[in-house]
Design a protein around this motif. Sequence first.
Motif, PDB file in Angstrom:
ATOM      1  N   GLY A 168       6.308 -14.616  -2.166  1.00  0.00           N
ATOM      2  CA  GLY A 168       7.625 -15.231  -2.274  1.00  0.00           C
ATOM      3  C   GLY A 168       8.763 -14.235  -2.254  1.00  0.00           C
ATOM      4  O   GLY A 168       9.829 -14.513  -1.694  1.00  0.00           O
ATOM      5  N   GLN A 169       8.556 -13.079  -2.860  1.00  0.00           N
ATOM      6  CA  GLN A 169       9.610 -12.070  -2.893  1.00  0.00           C
ATOM      7  C   GLN A 169       9.929 -11.561  -1.489  1.00  0.00           C
ATOM      8  O   GLN A 169      11.097 -11.352  -1.136  1.00  0.00           O
ATOM      9  CB  GLN A 169       9.195 -10.912  -3.792  1.00  0.00           C
ATOM     10  CG  GLN A 169      10.284  -9.869  -4.002  1.00  0.00           C
ATOM     11  CD  GLN A 169       9.834  -8.710  -4.878  1.00  0.00           C
ATOM     12  OE1 GLN A 169       8.633  -8.564  -5.166  1.00  0.00           O
ATOM     13  NE2 GLN A 169      10.770  -7.889  -5.304  1.00  0.00           N
ATOM     14  N   PRO A 220       4.947  -1.063   7.340  1.00  0.00           N
ATOM     15  CA  PRO A 220       5.146  -0.378   6.046  1.00  0.00           C
ATOM     16  C   PRO A 220       6.374  -0.859   5.269  1.00  0.00           C
ATOM     17  O   PRO A 220       6.606  -0.418   4.162  1.00  0.00           O
ATOM     18  CB  PRO A 220       5.331   1.075   6.481  1.00  0.00           C
ATOM     19  CG  PRO A 220       6.040   0.956   7.798  1.00  0.00           C
ATOM     20  CD  PRO A 220       5.476  -0.271   8.471  1.00  0.00           C
ATOM     21  N   ILE A 221       7.167  -1.772   5.855  1.00  0.00           N
ATOM     22  CA  ILE A 221       8.459  -2.130   5.259  1.00  0.00           C
ATOM     23  C   ILE A 221       8.296  -2.654   3.840  1.00  0.00           C
ATOM     24  O   ILE A 221       9.059  -2.302   2.929  1.00  0.00           O
ATOM     25  CB  ILE A 221       9.189  -3.175   6.135  1.00  0.00           C
ATOM     26  CG1 ILE A 221       9.476  -2.593   7.520  1.00  0.00           C
ATOM     27  CG2 ILE A 221      10.491  -3.619   5.462  1.00  0.00           C
ATOM     28  CD1 ILE A 221      10.034  -3.610   8.500  1.00  0.00           C
ATOM     29  N   PHE A 222       7.285  -3.500   3.622  1.00  0.00           N
ATOM     30  CA  PHE A 222       7.114  -4.153   2.323  1.00  0.00           C
ATOM     31  C   PHE A 222       5.917  -3.594   1.553  1.00  0.00           C
ATOM     32  O   PHE A 222       5.297  -4.302   0.755  1.00  0.00           O
ATOM     33  CB  PHE A 222       6.972  -5.659   2.507  1.00  0.00           C
ATOM     34  CG  PHE A 222       8.189  -6.329   3.090  1.00  0.00           C
ATOM     35  CD1 PHE A 222       9.341  -6.467   2.335  1.00  0.00           C
ATOM     36  CD2 PHE A 222       8.190  -6.794   4.399  1.00  0.00           C
ATOM     37  CE1 PHE A 222      10.477  -7.080   2.857  1.00  0.00           C
ATOM     38  CE2 PHE A 222       9.309  -7.408   4.932  1.00  0.00           C
ATOM     39  CZ  PHE A 222      10.459  -7.548   4.161  1.00  0.00           C
ATOM     40  N   ALA A 223       5.618  -2.325   1.770  1.00  0.00           N
ATOM     41  CA  ALA A 223       4.446  -1.716   1.126  1.00  0.00           C
ATOM     42  C   ALA A 223       4.516  -1.782  -0.396  1.00  0.00           C
ATOM     43  O   ALA A 223       3.481  -1.861  -1.069  1.00  0.00           O
ATOM     44  CB  ALA A 223       4.306  -0.266   1.582  1.00  0.00           C
ATOM     45  N   PHE A 265      -0.152  -9.011  -2.141  1.00  0.00           N
ATOM     46  CA  PHE A 265       0.039  -9.919  -1.021  1.00  0.00           C
ATOM     47  C   PHE A 265      -0.904 -11.111  -1.191  1.00  0.00           C
ATOM     48  O   PHE A 265      -1.991 -10.983  -1.752  1.00  0.00           O
ATOM     49  CB  PHE A 265      -0.210  -9.184   0.291  1.00  0.00           C
ATOM     50  CG  PHE A 265       0.577  -7.892   0.372  1.00  0.00           C
ATOM     51  CD1 PHE A 265       1.954  -7.909   0.424  1.00  0.00           C
ATOM     52  CD2 PHE A 265      -0.065  -6.672   0.360  1.00  0.00           C
ATOM     53  CE1 PHE A 265       2.691  -6.731   0.463  1.00  0.00           C
ATOM     54  CE2 PHE A 265       0.650  -5.484   0.403  1.00  0.00           C
ATOM     55  CZ  PHE A 265       2.042  -5.510   0.451  1.00  0.00           C
ATOM     56  N   ARG A 266      -0.483 -12.249  -0.673  1.00  0.00           N
ATOM     57  CA  ARG A 266      -1.170 -13.490  -1.028  1.00  0.00           C
ATOM     58  C   ARG A 266      -1.385 -14.409   0.173  1.00  0.00           C
ATOM     59  O   ARG A 266      -0.768 -14.233   1.216  1.00  0.00           O
ATOM     60  CB  ARG A 266      -0.368 -14.234  -2.111  1.00  0.00           C
ATOM     61  CG  ARG A 266      -0.269 -13.435  -3.408  1.00  0.00           C
ATOM     62  CD  ARG A 266       0.515 -14.181  -4.474  1.00  0.00           C
ATOM     63  NE  ARG A 266       0.500 -13.455  -5.728  1.00  0.00           N
ATOM     64  CZ  ARG A 266      -0.464 -13.543  -6.640  1.00  0.00           C
ATOM     65  NH1 ARG A 266      -1.489 -14.358  -6.434  1.00  0.00           N
ATOM     66  NH2 ARG A 266      -0.410 -12.839  -7.751  1.00  0.00           N
TER      67      ARG A 266
END
Length: 241
Positions: A19-20, A56-59, A64-65
């Motif tokens: 969600g974030q 890699p942007i949201f590493a 993660f779901r």
Amino acid sequence: MASVPKQRIACFHGGGSNGQILEVQCARLQNVLRSEFEFVYFDAPFKRSAGPGILPIFADYGPFRSWLKPDGDETELLYGSGFDTTGADGIDRAWSLMRERRKTARDEWVGVLGFSQGTRIASGLLLDQQHRKELGQSHDFDLKFGVICMGSGAPIKSEAGHVAKSMNASLPDPILIQSPTIHLHGLKDVNLPGGRLQMAQYFEPSSATLYEIDYHHAMPWVQKEIEYLADLIKEAYKSRT
């Protein structure tokens, strides 16, 4: 003076996201619509590895779901959380999440937005609501529209859908979603063929609006494109109020 009920949109992220991350992806759209709608983001129940385009942007945004239950090898089962006889299937779970996030009894969920895998939840909710009405079941939600972004695949099936089909074998399969929907497709997205098939197979053509952008697998970031999508959302809502 009593406060005006919030017009809320329930937002469901893609596989291998959360969600974030979807909130970051939708931030500009949310900002354009902030005076009319509140976007509320949910996390899927199952953990998995990062999805396409996440790294890699949201590493640093894990875990993660996924909305689909994985097997032991992290292969997502087609309807892994889509239906069971206990009332805890994926769609009932999504309704429960929405109930839990109500601030007051006057808060109103008016729409759903799904990105990628999340479109299967968003469309599943719309279809479940439709089945409940066909069965004469009372329900405390009245979703008016859906925003189906860069998706593919069938709506997640619900218990109400199985009951409706068992009671009326003459119903078409699949049953088309009648609610107003906006379908955001990326012309460079690897999901484009699946998105086109999803729209053609599961949505009533007269109430489905296509918006194509020259993107890969992403929400729009160009201002004029964001504003156009926002206008489509407002039109969809007004068409049912």
